[in-house]
Design a protein around this motif. Sequence first.
Motif, PDB file in Angstrom:
ATOM      1  N   MET A 134       2.230  -1.914  -0.139  1.00  0.00           N
ATOM      2  CA  MET A 134       3.706  -1.843  -0.493  1.00  0.00           C
ATOM      3  C   MET A 134       4.227  -1.807  -1.656  1.00  0.00           C
ATOM      4  N   LEU A 135       3.455  -2.684  -2.553  1.00  0.00           N
ATOM      5  CA  LEU A 135       3.732  -2.933  -3.938  1.00  0.00           C
ATOM      6  C   LEU A 135       3.475  -1.557  -4.731  1.00  0.00           C
ATOM      7  N   GLU A 136       2.392  -0.950  -4.404  1.00  0.00           N
ATOM      8  CA  GLU A 136       1.822   0.270  -5.005  1.00  0.00           C
ATOM      9  C   GLU A 136       2.656   1.240  -4.581  1.00  0.00           C
ATOM     10  N   ASN A 137       3.230   1.414  -3.439  1.00  0.00           N
ATOM     11  CA  ASN A 137       4.038   2.595  -3.048  1.00  0.00           C
ATOM     12  C   ASN A 137       5.714   2.422  -2.980  1.00  0.00           C
ATOM     13  N   ASN A 138       6.147   1.403  -3.774  1.00  0.00           N
ATOM     14  CA  ASN A 138       7.401   0.920  -3.841  1.00  0.00           C
ATOM     15  C   ASN A 138       8.060   0.831  -2.673  1.00  0.00           C
ATOM     16  N   ILE A 139       7.747   0.250  -1.793  1.00  0.00           N
ATOM     17  CA  ILE A 139       8.316  -0.062  -0.548  1.00  0.00           C
ATOM     18  C   ILE A 139       8.579  -1.686  -0.316  1.00  0.00           C
ATOM     19  N   LYS A 140      10.061  -1.880  -0.382  1.00  0.00           N
ATOM     20  CA  LYS A 140      10.508  -3.213  -0.431  1.00  0.00           C
ATOM     21  C   LYS A 140      10.081  -3.860   0.831  1.00  0.00           C
ATOM     22  N   PRO A 141       9.475  -4.870   0.913  1.00  0.00           N
ATOM     23  CA  PRO A 141       9.032  -5.963   2.215  1.00  0.00           C
ATOM     24  C   PRO A 141      10.278  -6.618   2.499  1.00  0.00           C
ATOM     25  N   GLU A 142      10.748  -6.461   3.807  1.00  0.00           N
ATOM     26  CA  GLU A 142      11.633  -7.364   4.449  1.00  0.00           C
ATOM     27  C   GLU A 142      10.674  -8.439   5.003  1.00  0.00           C
ATOM     28  N   ILE A 143      10.674  -9.836   4.312  1.00  0.00           N
ATOM     29  CA  ILE A 143       9.719 -10.787   4.817  1.00  0.00           C
ATOM     30  C   ILE A 143      10.054 -11.335   6.011  1.00  0.00           C
ATOM     31  N   GLU A 144       9.698 -11.207   7.000  1.00  0.00           N
ATOM     32  CA  GLU A 144      10.016 -11.626   8.200  1.00  0.00           C
ATOM     33  C   GLU A 144       9.116 -13.239   8.499  1.00  0.00           C
ATOM     34  N   CYS A 145      10.134 -14.043   8.657  1.00  0.00           N
ATOM     35  CA  CYS A 145       9.694 -15.554   8.636  1.00  0.00           C
ATOM     36  C   CYS A 145       9.990 -16.099  10.201  1.00  0.00           C
ATOM     37  N   PHE A 146       8.973 -16.481  10.880  1.00  0.00           N
ATOM     38  CA  PHE A 146       9.064 -17.162  12.113  1.00  0.00           C
ATOM     39  C   PHE A 146       8.655 -18.557  11.885  1.00  0.00           C
ATOM     40  N   ASP A 147       8.639 -19.024  11.003  1.00  0.00           N
ATOM     41  CA  ASP A 147       8.390 -20.498  10.547  1.00  0.00           C
ATOM     42  C   ASP A 147       8.312 -20.423   9.177  1.00  0.00           C
ATOM     43  N   THR A 148       8.165 -21.760   8.522  1.00  0.00           N
ATOM     44  CA  THR A 148       8.478 -22.284   7.321  1.00  0.00           C
ATOM     45  C   THR A 148       7.110 -21.802   6.413  1.00  0.00           C
ATOM     46  N   HIS A 149       5.990 -22.073   7.164  1.00  0.00           N
ATOM     47  CA  HIS A 149       4.763 -21.592   6.381  1.00  0.00           C
ATOM     48  C   HIS A 149       4.928 -20.154   5.706  1.00  0.00           C
ATOM     49  N   MET A 150       5.624 -19.255   6.589  1.00  0.00           N
ATOM     50  CA  MET A 150       5.608 -17.755   6.072  1.00  0.00           C
ATOM     51  C   MET A 150       6.337 -17.483   4.912  1.00  0.00           C
ATOM     52  N   VAL A 151       7.619 -18.625   4.831  1.00  0.00           N
ATOM     53  CA  VAL A 151       8.134 -18.597   3.431  1.00  0.00           C
ATOM     54  C   VAL A 151       7.458 -19.022   2.263  1.00  0.00           C
ATOM     55  N   GLN A 152       6.711 -19.953   2.500  1.00  0.00           N
ATOM     56  CA  GLN A 152       5.768 -20.444   1.346  1.00  0.00           C
ATOM     57  C   GLN A 152       4.703 -19.388   0.927  1.00  0.00           C
ATOM     58  N   ASN A 153       4.104 -18.670   2.192  1.00  0.00           N
ATOM     59  CA  ASN A 153       3.213 -17.652   1.687  1.00  0.00           C
ATOM     60  C   ASN A 153       3.717 -16.564   0.863  1.00  0.00           C
ATOM     61  N   ALA A 154       5.097 -16.358   1.148  1.00  0.00           N
ATOM     62  CA  ALA A 154       5.689 -15.211   0.498  1.00  0.00           C
ATOM     63  C   ALA A 154       5.712 -15.830  -0.874  1.00  0.00           C
ATOM     64  N   LEU A 155       6.146 -16.992  -1.146  1.00  0.00           N
ATOM     65  CA  LEU A 155       6.550 -17.398  -2.424  1.00  0.00           C
ATOM     66  C   LEU A 155       5.374 -17.501  -3.301  1.00  0.00           C
ATOM     67  N   ASP A 156       3.942 -17.811  -2.602  1.00  0.00           N
ATOM     68  CA  ASP A 156       2.850 -17.665  -3.187  1.00  0.00           C
ATOM     69  C   ASP A 156       2.481 -16.299  -3.412  1.00  0.00           C
ATOM     70  N   PHE A 157       2.671 -15.259  -2.716  1.00  0.00           N
ATOM     71  CA  PHE A 157       2.284 -13.818  -3.248  1.00  0.00           C
ATOM     72  C   PHE A 157       3.444 -13.359  -4.315  1.00  0.00           C
ATOM     73  N   TYR A 158       4.615 -13.888  -4.254  1.00  0.00           N
ATOM     74  CA  TYR A 158       5.556 -13.631  -5.602  1.00  0.00           C
ATOM     75  C   TYR A 158       4.957 -14.163  -6.749  1.00  0.00           C
ATOM     76  N   LYS A 159       4.441 -15.363  -6.541  1.00  0.00           N
ATOM     77  CA  LYS A 159       3.802 -15.923  -7.898  1.00  0.00           C
ATOM     78  C   LYS A 159       2.695 -15.342  -8.316  1.00  0.00           C
ATOM     79  N   ASP A 160       1.947 -14.770  -7.559  1.00  0.00           N
ATOM     80  CA  ASP A 160       0.615 -14.043  -7.795  1.00  0.00           C
ATOM     81  C   ASP A 160       1.069 -12.526  -8.055  1.00  0.00           C
ATOM     82  N   GLY A 161       2.072 -12.187  -8.023  1.00  0.00           N
ATOM     83  CA  GLY A 161       2.621 -10.864  -8.439  1.00  0.00           C
ATOM     84  C   GLY A 161       2.372  -9.671  -7.265  1.00  0.00           C
ATOM     85  N   LEU A 162       2.203 -10.178  -6.397  1.00  0.00           N
ATOM     86  CA  LEU A 162       2.085  -9.025  -5.037  1.00  0.00           C
ATOM     87  C   LEU A 162       3.252  -8.837  -4.451  1.00  0.00           C
TER      88      LEU A 162
END
Length: 198
Positions: A134-162
């Motif tokens: 999605m990053l390589e092809n300019n597709i914006k992710p809609e981050i679907e979070c069914f629980d709090t750990h998914m929010v944290q995973n997304a924040l970690d990916f954001y921090k890592d530049g993914l």
Amino acid sequence: MKKVIITAALTGSVPSKEKFPALPITVDEIVEDAIKCHEAGAAVVHIHTRDKVTGKNCHDEDQFRAIKETLTLKCPDLIVQLSTGGRYEVDAHTRNSGLRCHPEMASWCPGSVGFPTGAYVNTTEFYTDQAKYMLENNIKPEIECFDTHMVQNALDFYKDGLLTGPLYFDFVMGVQRAQPATLSQLGYLLSMLPEDAE
């Protein structure tokens, strides 16, 4: 004043035509309803496709492409968001069929969750590969979070530049055996987000 973004999820992956006769499941029905939702104020439509024989959720690349291309022609300012969800057993290649249509947005679920009918499995390898594509092809992710750990995973990916900002979250609440639909849970989820997140 900040504008509100309305997303219309037209079909979901679970509802059936038998229970909900007005449910759009063909390409023409989905396009027609998406246009009506846009005319009523929706800025985004979330799209699932359905098997032509059974009417059940599927990831038909030709249907995704036809829906996206038709809506792009008829409603060029409508954001078409394609589903990559997998609430049933399906391989990664099939789940990524919508991504190969290069939509403006697509759903992205950074973690697994259990439902009463079975597990919604998103392995680390699977959602990492999706994030990179999605990053390589300019597709914006809609981050679907069914629980709090998914929010944290997304924040970690954001921090890592993914993932790139602003992050766009969808809190899925009230699903059995996942996070509750309560004000306290919503408040906690919101407290986790960066200031510029949607």
